[in-house]
Design an enzyme around this catalytic site. Structure first.
Site, PDB file in Angstrom:
ATOM      1  N   ASP A   1      15.326   7.379  -4.826  1.00 53.54           N
ATOM      2  CA  ASP A   1      16.009   6.478  -5.749  1.00 53.54           C
ATOM      3  C   ASP A   1      17.489   6.872  -5.770  1.00 53.54           C
ATOM      4  OD1 ASP A   1      16.277   4.615  -7.860  1.00 53.54           O
ATOM      5  OD2 ASP A   1      15.828   6.122  -9.364  1.00 53.54           O
TER       6      ASP A   1
ATOM      7  N   PHE B   1      11.671  -0.863 -10.851  1.00 53.88           N
ATOM      8  CA  PHE B   1      10.660   0.173 -11.065  1.00 53.88           C
ATOM      9  C   PHE B   1       9.303  -0.287 -10.539  1.00 53.88           C
ATOM     10  CE2 PHE B   1       7.578   2.687 -13.435  1.00 53.88           C
ATOM     11  CZ  PHE B   1       8.076   3.949 -13.188  1.00 53.88           C
TER      12      PHE B   1
HETATM   13  P1  5GP Z   1      15.606  10.426  -7.246  1.00 52.46           P
HETATM   14  O1  5GP Z   1      15.841  11.888  -7.440  1.00 52.46           O
HETATM   15  O2  5GP Z   1      15.821   9.950  -5.824  1.00 52.46           O
HETATM   16  O3  5GP Z   1      16.400   9.616  -8.232  1.00 52.46           O
HETATM   17  O4  5GP Z   1      14.127  10.104  -7.667  1.00 52.46           O
HETATM   18  C1  5GP Z   1      13.035  10.527  -6.993  1.00 52.46           C
HETATM   19  C2  5GP Z   1      11.841  10.556  -7.919  1.00 52.46           C
HETATM   20  O5  5GP Z   1      11.973   9.620  -9.008  1.00 52.46           O
HETATM   21  C3  5GP Z   1      10.625  10.089  -7.176  1.00 52.46           C
HETATM   22  O6  5GP Z   1       9.983  11.157  -6.541  1.00 52.46           O
HETATM   23  C4  5GP Z   1       9.774   9.476  -8.273  1.00 52.46           C
HETATM   24  O7  5GP Z   1       9.020  10.480  -8.898  1.00 52.46           O
HETATM   25  C5  5GP Z   1      10.762   8.944  -9.275  1.00 52.46           C
HETATM   26  N1  5GP Z   1      10.985   7.486  -9.119  1.00 52.46           N
HETATM   27  C6  5GP Z   1      12.115   6.873  -8.695  1.00 52.46           C
HETATM   28  N2  5GP Z   1      11.974   5.530  -8.686  1.00 52.46           N
HETATM   29  C7  5GP Z   1      10.716   5.286  -9.122  1.00 52.46           C
HETATM   30  C8  5GP Z   1       9.952   4.072  -9.291  1.00 52.46           C
HETATM   31  O8  5GP Z   1      10.392   2.935  -9.070  1.00 52.46           O
HETATM   32  N3  5GP Z   1       8.666   4.239  -9.738  1.00 52.46           N
HETATM   33  C9  5GP Z   1       8.132   5.454 -10.019  1.00 52.46           C
HETATM   34  N4  5GP Z   1       6.865   5.475 -10.451  1.00 52.46           N
HETATM   35  N5  5GP Z   1       8.815   6.613  -9.853  1.00 52.46           N
HETATM   36  C10 5GP Z   1      10.093   6.526  -9.401  1.00 52.46           C
END
Ligand code: 5GP
Length: 182
Positions: free
Chosen positions: A109, A158
């Site tokens: 993300d 999401f």
């Molecule tokens: P980042 O550090 O890249 O922002 O986020 C990574 C983590 O955020 C992922 O491993 C996941 O746990 C959570 N995450 C990010 N976007 C989503 C989403 O759309 N749905 C869910 N369930 N988790 C997300």
């Protein structure tokens, strides 16, 4: 495919079917298999909790018997948004020094978790580090991080299912669902 899913007062609609997911898992598996040709005992690192279903399908599809499988656990999300603060909850137990490593994540993300994880991992002196993710939200990037393997690039909405949760629930869904727009 099931219809709408309601959880914690939010409604989700079908987004990617299990068939579509498995088609892309196979494509990514064949890319990884060919990139790891000749590698001795590569290590696959599944990022808990969200990647456990993707990793199980992907690693079996890659089909390299001479591999090790390890798990790490990171958290940054509360409810449906990133806190921006990445914490390591469980560290690496497998020795990766001199090994080719493939990190397997559910979703990239902001990219903050990926960057922190790779930083942590490099301290253990692997030969190479590759990063595979089921989902990538390029528009949400706060780091410019680009995964080596992406099953699906998606808009910044999401989603749940196929391992991805909402407050620990609905990881069991076969398909992937996106939050319903008003
Ligand atoms: P980042 O550090 O890249 O922002 O986020 C990574 C983590 O955020 C992922 O491993 C996941 O746990 C959570 N995450 C990010 N976007 C989503 C989403 O759309 N749905 C869910 N369930 N988790 C997300």
């Amino acid at each position: 495919m099931d219809n709408k899913v309601k959880v914690n007062g939010l409604t989700f609609v079908p987004y990617l079917t299990r068939d579509k997911i498995l088609e892309q898992v196979k494509r990514v598996a064949s890319e990884i298999r060919s990139d790891l040709e000749g590698s001795s005992e590569p290590v696959f690192i599944c990022v808990l909790n969200g990647a456990f279903i993707f990793a199980a399908d992907l690693i079996r599809e890659i089909g390299i018997n001479d591999c090790k499988i390890a798990f790490v656990r990171y958290a940054s999300y509360e409810g449906t948004s990133s806190t921006g603060h990445v914490r390591q909850l469980t560290g690496l137990t497998e020795d990766v020094e001199g090994r080719d490593v493939v990190i397997i994540e559910d979703i990239v993300d902001t990219g903050l978790t990926a960057v922190k994880m790779i930083d942590d991992l490099k301290k253990a002196q692997p030969k190479s580090v590759r990063f595979a993710t089921l989902l990538h939200k390029p528009e949400s990037s706060r780091t410019g991080f680009k995964p080596d393997y992406v099953a699906f690039a998606i808009p910044p909405k999401f989603i749940i299912g196929y391992g991805l949760d909402l407050d620990g629930k609905v990881r069991n869904l076969h398909d992937i669902y996106v939050i319903e727009e008003d």
